[in-house]
Design a protein around this motif. Structure first.
Motif, PDB file in Angstrom:
ATOM      1  N   LEU A   1       0.821  -1.207   0.000  1.00  0.00           N
ATOM      2  CA  LEU A   1       0.000   0.000   0.000  1.00  0.00           C
ATOM      3  C   LEU A   1       0.858   1.262   0.000  1.00  0.00           C
ATOM      4  O   LEU A   1       0.505   2.261  -0.637  1.00  0.00           O
ATOM      5  N   THR A   2       2.007   1.243   0.690  1.00  0.00           N
ATOM      6  CA  THR A   2       2.888   2.410   0.706  1.00  0.00           C
ATOM      7  C   THR A   2       3.368   2.755  -0.698  1.00  0.00           C
ATOM      8  O   THR A   2       3.302   3.908  -1.138  1.00  0.00           O
ATOM      9  N   ILE A   3       3.827   1.733  -1.432  1.00  0.00           N
ATOM     10  CA  ILE A   3       4.302   1.948  -2.802  1.00  0.00           C
ATOM     11  C   ILE A   3       3.146   2.325  -3.714  1.00  0.00           C
ATOM     12  O   ILE A   3       3.248   3.249  -4.536  1.00  0.00           O
ATOM     13  N   TYR A   4       2.036   1.632  -3.573  1.00  0.00           N
ATOM     14  CA  TYR A   4       0.855   1.880  -4.409  1.00  0.00           C
ATOM     15  C   TYR A   4       0.339   3.297  -4.188  1.00  0.00           C
ATOM     16  O   TYR A   4       0.002   4.017  -5.138  1.00  0.00           O
ATOM     17  N   ASN A   5       0.269   3.728  -2.933  1.00  0.00           N
ATOM     18  CA  ASN A   5      -0.209   5.081  -2.624  1.00  0.00           C
ATOM     19  C   ASN A   5       0.652   6.140  -3.292  1.00  0.00           C
ATOM     20  O   ASN A   5       0.149   7.117  -3.848  1.00  0.00           O
ATOM     21  N   LYS A   6       1.967   5.947  -3.209  1.00  0.00           N
ATOM     22  CA  LYS A   6       2.884   6.918  -3.803  1.00  0.00           C
ATOM     23  C   LYS A   6       2.684   6.992  -5.314  1.00  0.00           C
ATOM     24  O   LYS A   6       2.662   8.088  -5.900  1.00  0.00           O
ATOM     25  N   LEU A   7       2.530   5.851  -5.977  1.00  0.00           N
ATOM     26  CA  LEU A   7       2.311   5.827  -7.423  1.00  0.00           C
ATOM     27  C   LEU A   7       0.992   6.485  -7.800  1.00  0.00           C
ATOM     28  O   LEU A   7       0.904   7.252  -8.769  1.00  0.00           O
ATOM     29  N   VAL A   8      -0.048   6.200  -7.033  1.00  0.00           N
ATOM     30  CA  VAL A   8      -1.362   6.782  -7.318  1.00  0.00           C
ATOM     31  C   VAL A   8      -1.353   8.283  -7.094  1.00  0.00           C
ATOM     32  O   VAL A   8      -1.844   9.063  -7.924  1.00  0.00           O
ATOM     33  N   MET A   9      -0.759   8.718  -5.964  1.00  0.00           N
ATOM     34  CA  MET A   9      -0.770  10.138  -5.632  1.00  0.00           C
ATOM     35  C   MET A   9       0.060  10.977  -6.604  1.00  0.00           C
ATOM     36  O   MET A   9      -0.159  12.174  -6.747  1.00  0.00           O
ATOM     37  N   ASP A  10       1.030  10.352  -7.275  1.00  0.00           N
ATOM     38  CA  ASP A  10       1.819  11.077  -8.270  1.00  0.00           C
ATOM     39  C   ASP A  10       0.976  11.488  -9.476  1.00  0.00           C
ATOM     40  O   ASP A  10       1.293  12.460 -10.164  1.00  0.00           O
ATOM     41  N   HIS A  11      -0.098  10.725  -9.739  1.00  0.00           N
ATOM     42  CA  HIS A  11      -0.940  11.003 -10.908  1.00  0.00           C
ATOM     43  C   HIS A  11      -2.372  11.375 -10.517  1.00  0.00           C
ATOM     44  O   HIS A  11      -3.170  11.733 -11.400  1.00  0.00           O
ATOM     45  N   PHE A  12      -2.681  11.296  -9.244  1.00  0.00           N
ATOM     46  CA  PHE A  12      -4.045  11.559  -8.769  1.00  0.00           C
ATOM     47  C   PHE A  12      -3.946  12.371  -7.477  1.00  0.00           C
ATOM     48  O   PHE A  12      -4.053  11.828  -6.380  1.00  0.00           O
ATOM     49  N   PRO A  13      -3.733  13.695  -7.587  1.00  0.00           N
ATOM     50  CA  PRO A  13      -3.437  14.535  -6.411  1.00  0.00           C
ATOM     51  C   PRO A  13      -4.668  14.931  -5.602  1.00  0.00           C
ATOM     52  O   PRO A  13      -4.940  16.109  -5.382  1.00  0.00           O
ATOM     53  N   PHE A  14      -5.424  13.925  -5.164  1.00  0.00           N
ATOM     54  CA  PHE A  14      -6.634  14.189  -4.377  1.00  0.00           C
ATOM     55  C   PHE A  14      -6.613  13.302  -3.126  1.00  0.00           C
ATOM     56  O   PHE A  14      -7.271  12.254  -3.087  1.00  0.00           O
ATOM     57  N   PRO A  15      -5.853  13.695  -2.100  1.00  0.00           N
ATOM     58  CA  PRO A  15      -5.668  12.823  -0.936  1.00  0.00           C
ATOM     59  C   PRO A  15      -6.955  12.471  -0.198  1.00  0.00           C
ATOM     60  O   PRO A  15      -7.101  11.340   0.284  1.00  0.00           O
ATOM     61  N   TYR A  16      -7.895  13.417  -0.105  1.00  0.00           N
ATOM     62  CA  TYR A  16      -9.147  13.102   0.589  1.00  0.00           C
ATOM     63  C   TYR A  16      -9.982  12.102  -0.209  1.00  0.00           C
ATOM     64  O   TYR A  16     -10.638  11.223   0.364  1.00  0.00           O
ATOM     65  N   ILE A  17      -9.959  12.238  -1.536  1.00  0.00           N
ATOM     66  CA  ILE A  17     -10.699  11.291  -2.364  1.00  0.00           C
ATOM     67  C   ILE A  17     -10.087   9.898  -2.245  1.00  0.00           C
ATOM     68  O   ILE A  17     -10.808   8.898  -2.156  1.00  0.00           O
ATOM     69  N   VAL A  18      -8.753   9.825  -2.241  1.00  0.00           N
ATOM     70  CA  VAL A  18      -8.088   8.531  -2.061  1.00  0.00           C
ATOM     71  C   VAL A  18      -8.469   7.926  -0.709  1.00  0.00           C
ATOM     72  O   VAL A  18      -8.766   6.730  -0.608  1.00  0.00           O
TER      73      VAL A  18
END
Length: 308
Positions: free
Chosen positions: A35-52
């Motif tokens: 999840l740590t790696i996945y979160n970083k990859l997702v957040m690099d292209h999807f900058p919506f932390p509350y939505i995540v």
């Protein structure tokens, strides 16, 4: 005559076999790392932390409901005061995840790992001050190389702003509080089933993330993104991220119940240095002398903790 604080070997945990605890911690390692790696990859292209965070909570709600329908657990009856406690816990759960996701956008992963490594210190502090617990001398000693080792093992690409550092530090403290409170709900008077706790808390957390996203303007920006930039690949990535988050929540809550809150934070630190060690071997990266010393220190601290 004042009561002396009880000295605990580690912290509250339900009795279980050593094999079961080791298996739980191993699965926790895998989910946490993924999840740590996945979160970083997702957040690099999807900058919506509350939505995540909302996706995490929604997947946890759906997953725990499916387990309820299949009879895996039965929810216990709670009084109004206990329901209020769970509501407050859901706020803590939501804010903790959101702050962690936001901080990942403001610091590099190595620095994020270093700051998060002090979670065991915060956990001990909370248990000692709030619950009048004490630990053996060697337990205190073991945390020193454990924390310092992570710092040395991950030494490298450090980038941080003042805001990012303070946010990461806040997230670390909230993570410790959440871990301790989870332990109390699972092993204290209520003794909730991990899935029962997730079932009650996740829908509240999901609604809260929508409110936070709306108040910060993130929901509006996400609406624009969904109309123009959302792809099937990104949707599938978010869904996969949420499923992994649900698995981590189940394993994390169960490990917290069976192994204890402090043990879980120590395991998270060991996971970090093992991740660094594996990355050197898998990707043929050059480890510095500082990195090697850090890995050895952290593993030694974990060994001392486990032995004690």
């Amino acid at each position: 005559m004042p009561l002396r604080p009880t000295i605990h070997r580690h912290d509250d945990a339900q009795s279980s076999s050593a094999a079961e605890r080791c298996m739980l911690l191993a699965v926790y390692f895998l989910f946490n790392l993924g999840l740590t790696i996945y979160n970083k990859l997702v957040m690099d292209h999807f900058p919506f932390p509350y939505i995540v965070t909302g996706v995490h909570a929604l997947c946890a709600s759906c997953g725990s409901y499916l387990f309820l329908l299949t009879g895996v657990f039965r929810p216990v009856e709670l009084y109004r005061k206990e329901q209020l406690v769970l509501l407050l816990f859901s706020f803590l759960y939501t804010i903790n995840i959101a702050v962690s996701n936001i901080s990942l956008n403001n610091v590099t992963v190595p620095l994020h790992q270093v700051v998060r490594a002090i979670t065991p210190l915060f956990t001990i502090l909370i248990f000692v001050l709030a619950f009048r617990k004490s630990y053996s001398f060697m337990t205190y000693v073991s945390v020193i190389p454990l924390v310092a080792g992570v710092g040395l093992a991950t030494y490298g690409d450090y980038y941080v702003t003042t805001f990012g550092f303070l946010l990461t530090l806040l997230g670390t403290f909230l993570a410790a509080v959440k871990t301790v409170m989870t332990n109390r709900l699972l092993t204290g008077r209520l003794k909730l089933d991990p899935l029962d706790l997730l079932f009650r808390m996740s829908p509240l957390a999901f609604m809260q993330t929508l409110i936070y996203a709306s108040l910060t303007g993130e929901l509006s920006r996400f609406s624009d993104y969904a109309r123009t930039g959302m792809t099937r690949t990104m949707f599938a990535s978010l869904l996969g991220n949420g499923i992994i988050a649900f698995g981590l929540n189940v394993v994390s809550f169960t490990a917290n119940q069976k192994c204890g809150a402090l043990t879980l934070t120590v395991a998270a630190n060991i996971k970090q240095v093992l991740t660094v060690a594996l990355s050197f071997m898998i990707f043929d990266l050059k480890a510095t002398f500082t990195n090697v010393i850090g890995i050895i220190l952290a593993l030694a601290g974990g060994a001392i903790y486990a032995y004690e």
